[in-house]
Design an enzyme around this catalytic site. Structure first.
Site, PDB file in Angstrom:
ATOM      1  N   GLU A 176       0.862  -1.137  -0.017  1.00 56.66           N
ATOM      2  CA  GLU A 176       0.067  -0.010  -0.091  1.00 56.66           C
ATOM      3  C   GLU A 176       0.974   1.310   0.191  1.00 56.66           C
ATOM      4  O   GLU A 176       2.106   1.370   0.551  1.00 56.66           O
ATOM      5  CB  GLU A 176      -0.884  -0.174   1.268  1.00 56.66           C
ATOM      6  CG  GLU A 176      -1.665   1.012   1.365  1.00 56.66           C
ATOM      7  CD  GLU A 176      -2.901   1.579   0.260  1.00 56.66           C
ATOM      8  OE1 GLU A 176      -2.634   1.439  -0.873  1.00 56.66           O
ATOM      9  OE2 GLU A 176      -4.164   1.662   0.772  1.00 56.66           O
ATOM     10  N   ASP A 177       0.486   2.219  -0.490  1.00 51.00           N
ATOM     11  CA  ASP A 177       1.076   3.644  -0.333  1.00 51.00           C
ATOM     12  C   ASP A 177       1.090   4.288   0.799  1.00 51.00           C
ATOM     13  O   ASP A 177       2.218   4.555   1.259  1.00 51.00           O
ATOM     14  CB  ASP A 177       0.696   4.685  -1.818  1.00 51.00           C
ATOM     15  CG  ASP A 177      -0.965   4.733  -1.545  1.00 51.00           C
ATOM     16  OD1 ASP A 177      -1.392   4.206  -0.592  1.00 51.00           O
ATOM     17  OD2 ASP A 177      -1.400   5.504  -2.232  1.00 51.00           O
ATOM     18  N   ASP A 200      -3.474   5.949   6.491  1.00 49.71           N
ATOM     19  CA  ASP A 200      -3.866   7.155   6.904  1.00 49.71           C
ATOM     20  C   ASP A 200      -4.810   6.879   8.161  1.00 49.71           C
ATOM     21  O   ASP A 200      -4.310   6.529   9.206  1.00 49.71           O
ATOM     22  CB  ASP A 200      -4.673   7.933   5.799  1.00 49.71           C
ATOM     23  CG  ASP A 200      -5.077   9.396   6.324  1.00 49.71           C
ATOM     24  OD1 ASP A 200      -4.319   9.953   6.951  1.00 49.71           O
ATOM     25  OD2 ASP A 200      -5.915   9.634   5.780  1.00 49.71           O
ATOM     26  N   PHE A 247      -1.109  16.367   3.653  1.00 56.23           N
ATOM     27  CA  PHE A 247      -1.400  15.769   2.410  1.00 56.23           C
ATOM     28  C   PHE A 247      -0.183  15.500   1.581  1.00 56.23           C
ATOM     29  O   PHE A 247       0.302  16.904   1.005  1.00 56.23           O
ATOM     30  CB  PHE A 247      -2.489  16.373   1.808  1.00 56.23           C
ATOM     31  CG  PHE A 247      -3.241  15.605   1.166  1.00 56.23           C
ATOM     32  CD1 PHE A 247      -4.030  14.710   1.502  1.00 56.23           C
ATOM     33  CD2 PHE A 247      -3.101  15.705  -0.526  1.00 56.23           C
ATOM     34  CE1 PHE A 247      -4.784  13.578   0.709  1.00 56.23           C
ATOM     35  CE2 PHE A 247      -3.777  14.706  -1.347  1.00 56.23           C
ATOM     36  CZ  PHE A 247      -4.670  13.566  -0.749  1.00 56.23           C
TER      37      PHE A 247
HETATM   38  P1  IMP Z   1      -7.075   5.378   5.050  1.00 57.80           P
HETATM   39  O1  IMP Z   1      -8.169   4.172   4.733  1.00 57.80           O
HETATM   40  O2  IMP Z   1      -7.465   6.419   5.747  1.00 57.80           O
HETATM   41  O3  IMP Z   1      -5.923   4.600   5.521  1.00 57.80           O
HETATM   42  O4  IMP Z   1      -6.745   5.876   3.362  1.00 57.80           O
HETATM   43  C1  IMP Z   1      -5.572   5.268   2.695  1.00 57.80           C
HETATM   44  C2  IMP Z   1      -5.943   5.796   1.216  1.00 57.80           C
HETATM   45  O5  IMP Z   1      -6.101   7.096   1.352  1.00 57.80           O
HETATM   46  C3  IMP Z   1      -4.476   5.651   0.557  1.00 57.80           C
HETATM   47  O6  IMP Z   1      -4.668   4.312  -0.010  1.00 57.80           O
HETATM   48  C4  IMP Z   1      -4.281   6.766  -0.120  1.00 57.80           C
HETATM   49  O7  IMP Z   1      -5.006   6.785  -1.485  1.00 57.80           O
HETATM   50  C5  IMP Z   1      -5.233   8.086   0.344  1.00 57.80           C
HETATM   51  N1  IMP Z   1      -4.454   8.845   1.254  1.00 57.80           N
HETATM   52  C6  IMP Z   1      -4.410   9.109   2.345  1.00 57.80           C
HETATM   53  N2  IMP Z   1      -3.653  10.330   2.798  1.00 57.80           N
HETATM   54  C7  IMP Z   1      -3.134  10.686   1.513  1.00 57.80           C
HETATM   55  C8  IMP Z   1      -2.094  11.454   1.094  1.00 57.80           C
HETATM   56  O8  IMP Z   1      -1.406  12.478   2.197  1.00 57.80           O
HETATM   57  N3  IMP Z   1      -2.039  11.769   0.010  1.00 57.80           N
HETATM   58  C9  IMP Z   1      -2.651  10.890  -1.026  1.00 57.80           C
HETATM   59  N4  IMP Z   1      -3.325  10.086  -0.606  1.00 57.80           N
HETATM   60  C10 IMP Z   1      -3.733   9.823   0.533  1.00 57.80           C
HETATM   61 MG    MG Z   2      -5.517   8.103  -3.601  1.00 57.07          MG
END
Ligand code: IMP
Ligand code: MG
Length: 188
Positions: free
Chosen positions: A98-99, A102, A153
């Site tokens: 995963e990238d 968050d 972000f």
């Molecule tokens: P989570 O479910 O909140 O952990 O969200 C994960 C997804 O939100 C990641 O796969 C990203 O695509 C997107 N995301 C969360 N933070 C960022 C950021 O700082 N930049 C770009 N995408 C983000």
């Molecule tokens: Mg994204």
């Protein structure tokens, strides 16, 4: 730097060094096994492409696409599978790539969903971790984490804002004047 950026957070050199280190650790831990890398589209694509070339054990790929937020500015916790894996993962050693983690809601859902398909093992590799934003910390253990970053972000190296900036070779903090302080249309 791209004019929409506020600051470069991670340079190409920093990314390259850390991705190589992650690949080395993964290769060591999975010695004698085969890995099924599960990439989460589209954000993990650039990281995954660099990472797998640093892995020395036999590696297969599959991809899954999920939407984590819809269009609201807040995480809803509703995760939808847009494209499922092509093949069964039963009995395989799955490494989710995963990238960024968050809120953790996407991974929380995916770990549960993929675990129910009875893989031999399941681990998580994330390039970035934003621990200050976590909503369900107890459920997410990042086995291989590239960088812990502050609550900013970020875009580049696969990460987008409304599908832009994915091709930047570095990771930059997006200037708040571009996103107006809110997060819109954030998809994995
Ligand atoms: P989570 O479910 O909140 O952990 O969200 C994960 C997804 O939100 C990641 O796969 C990203 O695509 C997107 N995301 C969360 N933070 C960022 C950021 O700082 N930049 C770009 N995408 C983000
Ligand atoms: Mg994204």
């Amino acid at each position: 730097m791209h004019p929409d950026g506020e600051k470069i957070l991670l340079t190409e050199e920093q990314l390259e060094l850390q991705v190589a280190e992650l690949g080395r650790r993964i290769s060591q831990d999975y010695a004698g096994k085969e890995i099924l890398v599960v990439g989460i589209l589209k954000g993990a694509m650039v990281f995954l492409a660099d990472l797998v070339r640093k892995i020395t054990v036999p590696t297969y790929f599959d991809f899954i696409s999920v939407s984590s937020y819809g269009s609201s500015t807040k995480s809803s916790g509703v995760v939808r599978i847009l494209k499922d894996l092509d093949r069964s993962i039963t009995g395989r050693h799955v490494l989710i790539v995963e990238d960024i983690i968050d809120t953790g809601l996407t991974l929380n859902y995916l770990l549960e969903n993929l675990s129910s398909r009875h893989p031999a093992s399941i681990k998580l590799c994330a390039l970035l971790d934003k621990p200050s934003r976590r909503l369900k910390p107890a459920n997410i253990n990042i086995d291989y984490c590239g960088f812990t970053i502050p609550d900013e972000f970020v875009v580049g190296y696969g990460l987008d804002y409304n599908e832009r900036y994915r091709n930047l070779p570095y990771i930059m903090i997006l200037s708040p004047k571009i996103y107006g302080g809110g997060k819109q249309n954030v998809t994995a």
